[in-house]
Design a protein around this motif. Structure first.
Motif, PDB file in Angstrom:
ATOM      1  N   ILE A 240       0.835  -1.200   0.000  1.00  0.00           N
ATOM      2  CA  ILE A 240       0.000   0.000   0.000  1.00  0.00           C
ATOM      3  C   ILE A 240       0.875   1.258   0.000  1.00  0.00           C
ATOM      4  O   ILE A 240       0.454   2.329  -0.406  1.00  0.00           O
ATOM      5  CB  ILE A 240      -0.977  -0.031   1.200  1.00  0.00           C
ATOM      6  N   ALA A 241       2.145   1.105   0.411  1.00  0.00           N
ATOM      7  CA  ALA A 241       3.090   2.225   0.434  1.00  0.00           C
ATOM      8  C   ALA A 241       3.456   2.715  -0.961  1.00  0.00           C
ATOM      9  O   ALA A 241       4.133   3.727  -1.105  1.00  0.00           O
ATOM     10  CB  ALA A 241       4.357   1.830   1.182  1.00  0.00           C
ATOM     11  N   ALA A 242       3.007   2.026  -2.002  1.00  0.00           N
ATOM     12  CA  ALA A 242       3.251   2.473  -3.375  1.00  0.00           C
ATOM     13  C   ALA A 242       2.309   3.604  -3.762  1.00  0.00           C
ATOM     14  O   ALA A 242       2.562   4.320  -4.728  1.00  0.00           O
ATOM     15  CB  ALA A 242       3.089   1.313  -4.347  1.00  0.00           C
ATOM     16  N   THR A 243       1.227   3.774  -3.022  1.00  0.00           N
ATOM     17  CA  THR A 243       0.222   4.790  -3.352  1.00  0.00           C
ATOM     18  C   THR A 243       0.397   6.032  -2.484  1.00  0.00           C
ATOM     19  O   THR A 243       0.961   5.969  -1.390  1.00  0.00           O
ATOM     20  CB  THR A 243      -1.201   4.240  -3.128  1.00  0.00           C
ATOM     21  N   GLY A 244      -0.121   7.139  -2.954  1.00  0.00           N
ATOM     22  CA  GLY A 244      -0.085   8.383  -2.184  1.00  0.00           C
ATOM     23  C   GLY A 244      -0.848   8.271  -0.876  1.00  0.00           C
ATOM     24  O   GLY A 244      -0.395   8.740   0.175  1.00  0.00           O
TER      25      GLY A 244
ATOM     26  N   ASP B 198      15.279   3.383  -2.419  1.00  0.00           N
ATOM     27  CA  ASP B 198      14.945   4.724  -1.909  1.00  0.00           C
ATOM     28  C   ASP B 198      13.699   4.610  -1.050  1.00  0.00           C
ATOM     29  O   ASP B 198      12.621   4.317  -1.564  1.00  0.00           O
ATOM     30  CB  ASP B 198      14.647   5.698  -3.063  1.00  0.00           C
ATOM     31  N   GLN B 199      13.839   4.852   0.256  1.00  0.00           N
ATOM     32  CA  GLN B 199      12.658   4.806   1.121  1.00  0.00           C
ATOM     33  C   GLN B 199      12.089   6.215   1.257  1.00  0.00           C
ATOM     34  O   GLN B 199      12.754   7.116   1.733  1.00  0.00           O
ATOM     35  CB  GLN B 199      12.997   4.229   2.486  1.00  0.00           C
ATOM     36  N   GLN B 200      10.849   6.367   0.800  1.00  0.00           N
ATOM     37  CA  GLN B 200      10.159   7.650   0.831  1.00  0.00           C
ATOM     38  C   GLN B 200       9.468   7.829   2.184  1.00  0.00           C
ATOM     39  O   GLN B 200       9.182   6.851   2.881  1.00  0.00           O
ATOM     40  CB  GLN B 200       9.113   7.714  -0.292  1.00  0.00           C
ATOM     41  N   PRO B 201       9.160   9.086   2.564  1.00  0.00           N
ATOM     42  CA  PRO B 201       8.406   9.298   3.804  1.00  0.00           C
ATOM     43  C   PRO B 201       7.076   8.539   3.760  1.00  0.00           C
ATOM     44  O   PRO B 201       6.387   8.538   2.755  1.00  0.00           O
ATOM     45  CB  PRO B 201       8.163  10.815   3.817  1.00  0.00           C
ATOM     46  N   GLY B 202       6.755   7.869   4.859  1.00  0.00           N
ATOM     47  CA  GLY B 202       5.518   7.118   4.951  1.00  0.00           C
ATOM     48  C   GLY B 202       5.655   5.650   4.584  1.00  0.00           C
ATOM     49  O   GLY B 202       4.737   4.869   4.804  1.00  0.00           O
ATOM     50  N   GLN B 203       6.802   5.249   4.039  1.00  0.00           N
ATOM     51  CA  GLN B 203       6.978   3.853   3.644  1.00  0.00           C
ATOM     52  C   GLN B 203       7.606   3.004   4.746  1.00  0.00           C
ATOM     53  O   GLN B 203       7.473   1.783   4.725  1.00  0.00           O
ATOM     54  CB  GLN B 203       7.833   3.754   2.376  1.00  0.00           C
TER      55      GLN B 203
END
Length: 184
Positions: free
Chosen positions: A29-33, A113-118
């Motif tokens: 689910i971390a793939a979505t905004g 690359d780990q984005q914020p929220g992932q």
């Protein structure tokens, strides 16, 4: 006379003569905004209560229906990442549609690359980088991205090693044939 021996497959159980599936990964689910926003929300209050973050106690239960809806929508209409012994493929989760195919021998580097929220999910984006430093593809929201990254690197190295071995062995045969011709 030179005797060529058949080397075992670089990846156990995978034949080099045909394309074989090594691993399939469904994005989290971390793939979505919305998933990233929920991940940020779930980690926003780091105050521990009984060893659990306060935000983990307050927010997941009320947002569970939204998260479940995004999860099931993504499984039905989203993408899937497949690693074969020849390429990384981005395909439709349902149906045969192929969005992108990146040959392993074109991949120079695999970056996580780990984005914020992932971090809450544990997921990250994987970026496939070409030989000239260009981004060939981005695989968003890969669960346990470091494991999938390692699988890609090992498959790529096996593919490149297999090609160089094949070239070197054919070079040996050609050299031997030239040697025999010169000898006459």
């Amino acid at each position: 006379m030179s005797v060529l021996t058949k080397r075992p497959s670089a990846i156990s159980g995978v034949s080099a003569s045909s394309e074989a599936l090594i691993q399939t990964v469904y994005p989290s689910i971390a793939a979505t905004g919305i998933g990233k926003l929920l991940g940020i929300l779930y980690d926003c209050l780091p105050i521990p209560i009984g060893g659990i973050k306060l935000s983990h106690l307050l927010f997941p239960l009320p947002t569970a229906p939204l998260a479940a809806g995004v999860f099931f929508l993504q499984k039905a209409a989203g993408k899937v990442y497949q690693l074969t012994n020849r390429a990384v493929k981005i395909k439709s989760a349902l149906g045969p549609k192929l969005f992108q195919k990146i040959p392993l021998d074109e991949i120079s580097e695999v970056v996580v690359d780990q984005q914020p929220g992932q971090a809450f999910y544990p997921a990250a984006d994987i970026r496939l980088v070409g030989k000239k430093g260009e981004t060939l593809a981005v695989l968003p929201g890969v669960p346990r991205a470091d494991v999938f990254r390692q699988s890609i690197v090992e498959a790529r190295d096996a593919r490149v090693d297999r090609k160089s071995t094949r070239l070197n062995s054919s070079h040996t045969v050609i050299s031997y044939a030239v040697f025999c011709l010169k000898k006459k």
